[in-house]
Scaffold this active site. Structure first.
Site, PDB file in Angstrom:
ATOM      1  N   SER A   1       0.788  -1.240   0.000  1.00  0.00           N
ATOM      2  CA  SER A   1       0.000   0.000   0.000  1.00  0.00           C
ATOM      3  C   SER A   1       0.815   1.283   0.000  1.00  0.00           C
ATOM      4  O   SER A   1       0.244   2.380  -0.113  1.00  0.00           O
ATOM      5  CB  SER A   1      -0.955   0.009   1.204  1.00  0.00           C
ATOM      6  OG  SER A   1      -2.001  -0.902   1.001  1.00  0.00           O
TER       7      SER A   1
ATOM      8  N   LYS B   1       0.135   3.898  -2.681  1.00  0.00           N
ATOM      9  CA  LYS B   1      -0.857   4.978  -2.604  1.00  0.00           C
ATOM     10  C   LYS B   1      -0.219   6.358  -2.502  1.00  0.00           C
ATOM     11  O   LYS B   1      -0.873   7.376  -2.776  1.00  0.00           O
ATOM     12  CB  LYS B   1      -1.782   4.726  -1.410  1.00  0.00           C
ATOM     13  CG  LYS B   1      -2.623   3.450  -1.540  1.00  0.00           C
ATOM     14  CD  LYS B   1      -3.464   3.207  -0.304  1.00  0.00           C
ATOM     15  CE  LYS B   1      -4.409   2.016  -0.473  1.00  0.00           C
ATOM     16  NZ  LYS B   1      -3.719   0.715  -0.491  1.00  0.00           N
TER      17      LYS B   1
ATOM     18  N   SER C   1      -5.895   3.482   4.443  1.00  0.00           N
ATOM     19  CA  SER C   1      -5.335   2.767   3.290  1.00  0.00           C
ATOM     20  C   SER C   1      -6.416   2.120   2.432  1.00  0.00           C
ATOM     21  O   SER C   1      -6.302   0.957   2.026  1.00  0.00           O
ATOM     22  CB  SER C   1      -4.325   1.700   3.764  1.00  0.00           C
ATOM     23  OG  SER C   1      -3.485   1.299   2.712  1.00  0.00           O
TER      24      SER C   1
END
Length: 475
Positions: free
Chosen positions: A90, A93, A153
């Site tokens: 993640s 991102k 997230s």
């Protein structure tokens, strides 16, 4: 006729002398012979130790890859397999939100724009992915989507942002890879907007630092990633909801024991394939550090909040950086012991001295002796007058253990005026040094010699003829 012969002989002697004088002038005036030559001189005030800093040598991070960078200067303080390609999970991102903020910066959309989640909001997202429970047809502001992507997230928030910026997820992924290339992320390839595992989706610790540092330039991004939680306002399909940070350095909601008072971000990541990953930023005493750890494992047999080494190792790495490094001046304009540079075409001085322009300040381990740095001096052997005070005449580069730590211009300490007589003589010498001039002079000399020889030969013939003619008349 005798006058013509004398004149021809005189011209040939002058031309011959001029041809012979060219190399003599060149030898007598070193400005041409040495002009353009560059010397590289290494001055060993104290030769840098071949041993690495013990502070760095003793450091090891319990992670597959790690890096620690002084965010203010871009200097790498520590790296461990920082260019090895790994799955980022993640942390991806960060790039998605960076591109969104750049679009806002260009005026293509605003943080207050309301967008509608399409049927593609779950593209590329498998089971058990982190989410903010955004639904198809839900209308949210761009700023709320940014918080959802970075705080809890939320994977689906990234796809909504992608369509908002580029019109489609695929087009946005292309933009991600284009921007990565622009940032110098040579070990990176993105396959989706959120980091859910894909074998063709990878990056490096160094590349994550690059995009994290770029994103941290945006005040909105810094505010979001340093937030413990955020209240997303009610939408057409959802009541008001509170999202909370997954970063244990920022928030104690999900895990405890890792909160770090100097932390200001950035982003966590985890998949079984990527392991535990964390990009972190911290500020202390006016200094900002960015660290990245990738492919960390949880201590075996731990439960609850225990054993999350990507948090504990990040705290240890940041504390180590704050405690063992400081900014030091390794060269400034007070340094005067540099080679003298010869000056030609002047009667008032035959050399000029130089000094560095400005100062070099770098972040170093506290056990490194700055007098162990080497100076690599790059300057011409000679320069022609006039020379102005402050004129750039060369460069000095500071190195340690073979690594460059920056360069400064070397500038003249004083002015040196040009002698017009020497300058004119030098111009004449340079003119006669040109190949085409030499060729023309040689051709003229040959022609004149031929003319002289011809005149001498024909002169003798005419003289003999006159003698014979006179003899016949006398008879």
């Amino acid at each position: 006729m005798k006058k013509n012969r004398i004149l021809s002989l005189f011209l040939s002697m002058v031309l011959g002398a001029s041809l012979l004088s060219v190399p003599a002038l060149a030898a007598a005036n070193p400005s041409t012979a040495a002009e353009g030559e560059v010397i590289q001189e290494v001055e060993d005030h104290q030769t840098a130790s071949a041993d690495q800093s013990q502070i760095i040598a003793d450091m090891h991070v319990d992670a597959g890859s790690a890096i620690l960078v002084d965010a203010d200067t871009g200097e790498i303080l520590y790296e461990q397999d920082a260019h090895t390609k790994r799955y980022p999970a993640s942390i991806t991102k960060v790039m998605t939100c960076l591109l969104t903020l750049e679009a806002v910066d260009r005026g293509e959309l605003s943080l207050e724009d309301v967008v509608t989640a399409s049927g593609s909001l779950h593209a590329g997202i498998g089971e058990n992915a982190s989410t903010a429970d955004i639904k198809e047809g839900e209308q949210l502001r761009v700023i709320d989507l940014l918080y959802a992507a970075l705080i809890p997230s939320a994977n689906e928030a990234c796809n909504v942002l992608a369509e908002t910026v580029s019109g489609s997820v695929d087009a946005f992924v292309d933009l991600m890879n284009q921007r990565a290339a622009e940032l110098g992320m040579t070990g990176t390839h993105f396959a989706n907007t959120h980091g859910y595992h894909d074998d063709d989706h990878y990056t490096t610790a160094y590349d994550i630092y690059l995009m994290s540092a770029e994103a941290m330039k945006y005040e909105t991004f810094r505010t979001i990633v340093s937030s413990k939680n955020y209240t997303m306002p009610a939408t057409n399909m959802h009541e008001e909801r509170i999202v909370r940070s997954t970063n244990g350095l920022i928030s104690t909601f999900n895990v405890t024991g890792y909160w770090y008072e100097y932390a200001i971000g950035v982003k966590t990541g985890y998949t079984p394939e990527a392991g535990y990953c964390l990009s972190a930023a911290a500020e202390k005493n006016g200094k900002m550090l960015i660290s990245v750890v990738m492919d960390c494992t949880r201590v075996e047999g731990t439960t609850g909040s225990e054993g999350f080494t990507y948090f504990s190792e990040t705290v240890r790495l940041l504390n180590w950086g704050f405690s063992n490094f400081s900014q030091q001046v390794i060269l400034d304009d007070s340094a005067m012991d540099f080679p003298e540079i010869a000056v030609t075409l002047s009667k008032e001085a035959d050399y000029v001295t130089v000094h560095p322009s400005g100062a070099l300040t770098i972040t170093l381990p506290d056990d490194v002796d700055i007098t162990s740095f080497e100076r690599v001096v790059d300057c011409p052997e000679t320069v022609e007058a006039p020379v102005e005070a402050g004129q750039v005449l060369g460069k000095v580069t500071m190195t340690y253990n073979g690594q460059e730590y920056g360069s400064l211009d070397l500038v003249a300490n004083s002015a040196v005026e040009r002698s017009e007589l020497l300058y004119r003589l030098d111009q004449i010498q340079k003119f006669f040094s040109q190949l085409w001039v030499r060729v023309v002079l040689i051709v003229l000399a040959v022609v004149i010699v031929i003319l002289i020889l011809r005149a001498l030969i024909f002169g003798k013939r005419r003289s003999s003829a006159r003698s014979r003619y006179s003899g016949r008349r006398r008879r």
